[in-house]
Design a protein around this motif. Structure first.
Motif, short mmCIF file in Angstrom:
data_model
loop_
_atom_site.label_atom_id
_atom_site.label_comp_id
_atom_site.label_asym_id
_atom_site.label_seq_id
_atom_site.Cartn_x
_atom_site.Cartn_y
_atom_site.Cartn_z
N LYS A 124 55.67 18.30 42.03
CA LYS A 124 55.06 18.03 40.82
C LYS A 124 56.41 17.26 40.06
O LYS A 124 57.84 17.35 40.67
CB LYS A 124 54.89 19.50 39.99
CG LYS A 124 54.97 19.33 39.04
CD LYS A 124 55.19 20.92 37.71
CE LYS A 124 55.15 20.64 36.26
NZ LYS A 124 55.77 21.80 36.14
N GLU A 126 58.68 16.21 37.62
CA GLU A 126 58.97 17.30 36.62
C GLU A 126 59.87 16.59 35.78
O GLU A 126 61.21 15.25 35.63
CB GLU A 126 60.55 18.47 37.66
CG GLU A 126 60.18 18.96 38.30
CD GLU A 126 59.17 20.01 37.77
OE1 GLU A 126 59.15 20.35 36.65
OE2 GLU A 126 58.41 21.49 38.67
N GLU A 144 60.51 21.07 30.05
CA GLU A 144 59.90 20.30 29.38
C GLU A 144 57.82 20.34 29.59
O GLU A 144 57.55 20.36 27.92
CB GLU A 144 59.82 18.55 29.10
CG GLU A 144 61.21 17.54 28.63
CD GLU A 144 61.31 16.75 28.36
OE1 GLU A 144 61.66 16.48 26.92
OE2 GLU A 144 60.61 16.10 29.07
N SER A 145 57.53 21.05 30.80
CA SER A 145 56.62 21.49 30.64
C SER A 145 55.99 22.48 30.11
O SER A 145 55.15 23.00 30.00
CB SER A 145 56.29 20.92 32.19
OG SER A 145 57.04 21.68 32.89
N THR A 146 57.63 23.92 30.41
CA THR A 146 57.25 24.64 29.95
C THR A 146 57.78 25.57 28.75
O THR A 146 57.10 26.96 27.99
CB THR A 146 56.98 25.87 31.40
OG1 THR A 146 59.16 25.69 31.66
CG2 THR A 146 56.09 25.50 32.25
#
Length: 197
Positions: A124, A126, A144-146
Motif C-alpha cells: 500500500k 503510505e 493520513e489514511s486512518t
C-alpha cells in the motif's frame, strides 16, 4: 519501558519488517559530540540497547547519512534533494533505489512534513503526516489514511553538553506495528530541517 504508550496500528506500516516495533518502543537518538563525519547519531532503546547507527558524511553535497543496524548491515542513506521549493529528504537503498521521501511544508511558527513510501507487507502507498512545533522539536507522526498516531518525537531532554556542543538528543516513541527504521529517518529529516533555519 516507554515514556508514552501508543496503541498498535491496525496493519503494519513500513519497509523493514525486521524493525517493526512489537510493543511501544522509545528510542533515544543522540548526536555524537564533535563528530568529524558530520551529523552522526547513536540510537538506543530507552533501556540502553543499541539498535541503529547513523553516520553522516561531512563532505557530501546532499548531506548523506548512512543508516546501519548493529551488525553493520547498511540499510539505507538519507539524503537531501536540492533545487526544490520546500526542503525534501529521501532515502535510498544500498543499490541507489529511492523508496522513501519526506517533503517539508512551511507554516507560520510550526512545520509539517509528509512522508510517502510503499509499505512492504501490504504493498500500500503510505502517507504519514509529521506536524508540530519544530522550533521546540516536538512533532507527532500520523497515518493520513486512518488518523492513527504512529510516532512522537520529543527533544525535551536538553542537558549541559547540548548547550556547550550544539548536540541534539531526541526521544522517538514508535507505536506497535510501525517500522522503527523509517521513523528514525523522519526524525533525522526533522533535525536537518531544524538545522536549516
Amino acid at each position: 519501558m516507554a515514556l508514552v504508550q501508543l496503541p498498535p496500528v491496525p496493519q503494519p506500516i513500513g519497509v523493514f519488517p525486521q524493525f517493526t516495533a512489537q510493543r511501544t518502543e522509545t528510542l533515544i537518538l543522540k548526536e555524537k559530540v564533535m563528530s568529524l563525519s558530520g551529523d552522526s547519531f547513536d540510537i538506543k532503546t530507552v533501556d540502553g540497547r543499541p539498535i541503529f547507527k547513523v553516520k553522516g558524511d561531512a563532505f557530501s553535497l546532499s548531506g548523506r547519512k548512512a543508516v546501519s543496524d548493529m551488525q553493520d548491515n547498511h540499510l539505507f542513506d538519507i539524503r537531501q534533494r536540492h533545487l526544490t521549493m520546500h526542503s525534501t529528504y529521501y532515502c535510498e537503498d544500498p543499490s541507489g533505489n529511492e523508496f522513501f521521501e519526506v517533503k517539508n511544508k512551511i507554516r507560520f511558527l510550526s512545520s509539517k512534513a509528509v512522508a510517502t513510501f510503499i509499505s512492504a507487507g501490504t504493498g500500500k502507498q503510505e502517507s504519514l503526516l509529521m506536524k508540530g512545533n519544530f522550533f521546540d522539536s516536538r512533532a507527532e507522526i500520523v497515518d493520513e489514511s486512518t488518523g492513527n498516531l504512529v510516532a512522537v518525537i520529543d527533544r525535551k531532554f536538553m542537558n549541559a553538553s547540548e548547550l556547550l556542543f550544539s548536540q541534539q538528543t531526541y526521544a522517538l516513541t514508535v507505536a506497535p506495528g510501525v517500522d522503527m527504521a523509517l521513523m528514525v529517518a523522519m526524525c533525522i529529516a526533522l533535525d536537518e530541517h531544524r538545522n536549516e533555519g
